[in-house]
Design an enzyme around this catalytic site. Structure first.
Site, PDB file in Angstrom:
ATOM      1  CE  LYS A  11       0.270   1.384   4.663  1.00 30.27           C
ATOM      2  NZ  LYS A  11       1.590   2.266   4.742  1.00 30.27           N
ATOM      3  N   PRO A  99       9.681  -3.881  -0.885  1.00 27.28           N
ATOM      4  CG  PRO A  99      10.948  -1.421  -1.614  1.00 27.28           C
ATOM      5  CD  PRO A  99       9.408  -3.010  -1.647  1.00 27.28           C
ATOM      6  CB  VAL A 100      12.772  -5.295   4.090  1.00 26.42           C
ATOM      7  CG1 VAL A 100      12.581  -5.279   5.416  1.00 26.42           C
ATOM      8  CG2 VAL A 100      12.378  -5.939   3.510  1.00 26.42           C
ATOM      9  CB  ALA A 101      12.139  -0.766   7.193  1.00 25.52           C
ATOM     10  N   GLY A 103       7.441   1.883   4.285  1.00 28.48           N
ATOM     11  CA  GLY A 103       6.166   2.218   4.452  1.00 28.48           C
ATOM     12  C   GLY A 103       5.768   1.818   3.366  1.00 28.48           C
ATOM     13  N   GLY A 107       5.503  -6.500   5.372  1.00 33.19           N
ATOM     14  CA  GLY A 107       5.724  -7.102   6.774  1.00 33.19           C
ATOM     15  C   GLY A 107       3.757  -7.425   6.838  1.00 33.19           C
ATOM     16  CG  ASP A 141      -0.068   0.360   8.284  1.00 32.06           C
ATOM     17  OD1 ASP A 141      -0.970   1.011   8.509  1.00 32.06           O
ATOM     18  OD2 ASP A 141       0.955   0.381   7.950  1.00 32.06           O
TER      19      ASP A 141
HETATM   20  O1  C5P Z   1       0.912  -1.157  14.497  1.00 31.02           O
HETATM   21  P1  C5P Z   1       2.147  -1.729  13.968  1.00 31.02           P
HETATM   22  O2  C5P Z   1       2.948  -2.248  15.146  1.00 31.02           O
HETATM   23  O3  C5P Z   1       2.534  -1.638  12.701  1.00 31.02           O
HETATM   24  O4  C5P Z   1       3.041  -0.147  14.618  1.00 31.02           O
HETATM   25  C1  C5P Z   1       4.363   0.460  14.503  1.00 31.02           C
HETATM   26  C2  C5P Z   1       4.574   1.108  15.650  1.00 31.02           C
HETATM   27  O5  C5P Z   1       3.976   2.844  14.932  1.00 31.02           O
HETATM   28  C3  C5P Z   1       4.249   1.411  16.921  1.00 31.02           C
HETATM   29  O6  C5P Z   1       4.306   0.497  17.834  1.00 31.02           O
HETATM   30  C4  C5P Z   1       3.692   3.068  17.122  1.00 31.02           C
HETATM   31  O7  C5P Z   1       4.695   3.056  18.368  1.00 31.02           O
HETATM   32  C5  C5P Z   1       3.576   3.486  15.990  1.00 31.02           C
HETATM   33  N1  C5P Z   1       2.469   3.891  15.646  1.00 31.02           N
HETATM   34  C6  C5P Z   1       1.868   4.744  16.568  1.00 31.02           C
HETATM   35  N2  C5P Z   1       0.214   5.256  15.906  1.00 31.02           N
HETATM   36  C7  C5P Z   1      -0.006   4.899  15.715  1.00 31.02           C
HETATM   37  C8  C5P Z   1       0.533   3.171  14.678  1.00 31.02           C
HETATM   38  C9  C5P Z   1       1.671   2.960  14.838  1.00 31.02           C
HETATM   39  O8  C5P Z   1       2.292   5.421  17.073  1.00 31.02           O
HETATM   40  N3  C5P Z   1      -1.317   4.455  14.758  1.00 31.02           N
END
Ligand code: C5P
Length: 314
Positions: A11, A99-101, A103, A107, A141
């Site tokens: 995405k 691609p990894v990490a 955006g 994952g 996500d």
């Molecule tokens: O939900 P997910 O594990 O993908 O989120 C990764 C990190 O991104 C969270 O640990 C948090 O630090 C940050 N995050 C956030 N607010 C969100 C989504 C993600 O702070 N709404």
């Protein structure tokens, strides 16, 4: 059937606004998410043992137990012990193209594919809402990745309102191979630098305010107006990532060329994309930016907007 093959699409964020802090430590968001045709391929094979194993030769992938696809299989085992007893564990093979990490939810989409595939493999017949409830436990996500398409995502990112699918636009994406940005780092840095700004937004009516901000883009999407969509792209996380990583800022600048509809960093980066009218234009932009940047660490992909989420191939 004992084996399944699935496509798990990436995405991009057409819009990401941080509207406040949440008591659970996350941020309150308003995002507009769009599936694109760049996909990982996931193969699942029931192994009649009590093991979950991940197979992937991508060097940047986290070790098995930290992989979100592994955690998705663990969650299925925990939720459906009878099916696990009947069918056993699973071999998960990931052909990594996203691609990894970066955006792009690479994952998260692999994890969504494991949920969808194991529901089929174990003949559970889970509905989309049931799959999304499970997906919420894995990451913000993941619920969107199950369904795909074009959606407004609020709350942590897990509350979804779907919009009419867009599939007539193309994107060219670029990322420095060595640049991996931790999503947690991006949000924490935003909180440190702009925390009071988002809290005051929240005090002014929280997501109500943000929906007014995102409303023109929602309207442009509904009207399939590519020019306006390009002009209204937005991402609050750029405010922390671009100053910290000059390579990303430079890439963003290189994409700002005549003819494109718009350019933006996706999610927490480090991928930057340019929105184009056609694949042909995307090819041209790719060539031009590649020649200008002349950086062997920079990788490019071309993709189309898509309305398909996880697809089961066989
Ligand atoms: O939900 P997910 O594990 O993908 O989120 C990764 C990190 O991104 C969270 O640990 C948090 O630090 C940050 N995050 C956030 N607010 C969100 C989504 C993600 O702070 N709404």
């Amino acid at each position: 059937m004992r084996s399944y093959s699935l496509l798990a699409p990436a995405k991009i964020n057409l819009y990401l606004e941080i509207v406040g802090d949440r008591p659970d430590g996350y941020h309150e968001l308003v995002m507009i998410l769009q599936t694109i045709s760049l996909c990982d391929r996931i193969n699942l094979l029931a192994n009649c043992t009590d093991a979950i194993r991940i197979h992937c030769d991508h060097p940047q992938l986290p070790p098995a137990q930290h992989n979100l696809a592994y955690k998705a299989a663990q969650l299925m085992v925990k939720q459906f012990p009878d099916a696990f007893a009947q069918y056993g564990g699973v071999e998960i093979t990931i052909d990594k193209q996203i691609p990894v990490a970066a955006g792009l939810a690479g994952g998260s989409t692999d994890a969504a594919a494991v949920l969808v595939g194991m529901s089929k493999m174990w003949q559970l017949g889970l509905t989309l809402p049931e799959l999304q409830t499970l997906a919420t436990k894995l990451g913000s996500d993941v619920p969107f990745c199950v369904t795909g398409g074009t959606a407004i995502a609020t709350g942590r990112g897990e509350q979804l309102d779907f919009l009419n699918g867009l599939d007539n636009l193309a994107v060219v994406l670029a990322k420095h191979r060595h640049l991996e940005i931790s999503t947690a780092w991006a949000y924490q840095t935003y909180r440190q630098q702009f925390g009071s700004e988002s809290i005051s937004k929240a005090e002014n009516g929280q997501s109500g305010t943000a929906q007014i901000h995102s409303e023109p883009l929602v309207k442009a999407i509904t009207q399939e107006n590519g020019i306006q969509i390009g002009q209204l792209l937005h991402n609050d996380l750029q405010k922390v990532v671009l100053p910290a990583l000059p390579e990303v800022a430079q890439l963003r600048k290189a994409f700002q060329r005549e003819g494109i509809l718009g350019t933006m960093m996706s999610g927490s980066g480090s991928t930057v994309f340019a929105l184009c009218d056609s694949q042909l234009q995307a090819q041209q932009i790719k060539q031009d930016v590649k020649a200008e940047m002349n950086d062997p660490d920079l990788y490019f992909w071309i993709a189309q907007f898509s309305s398909a989420g996880i697809q089961v191939l066989a």
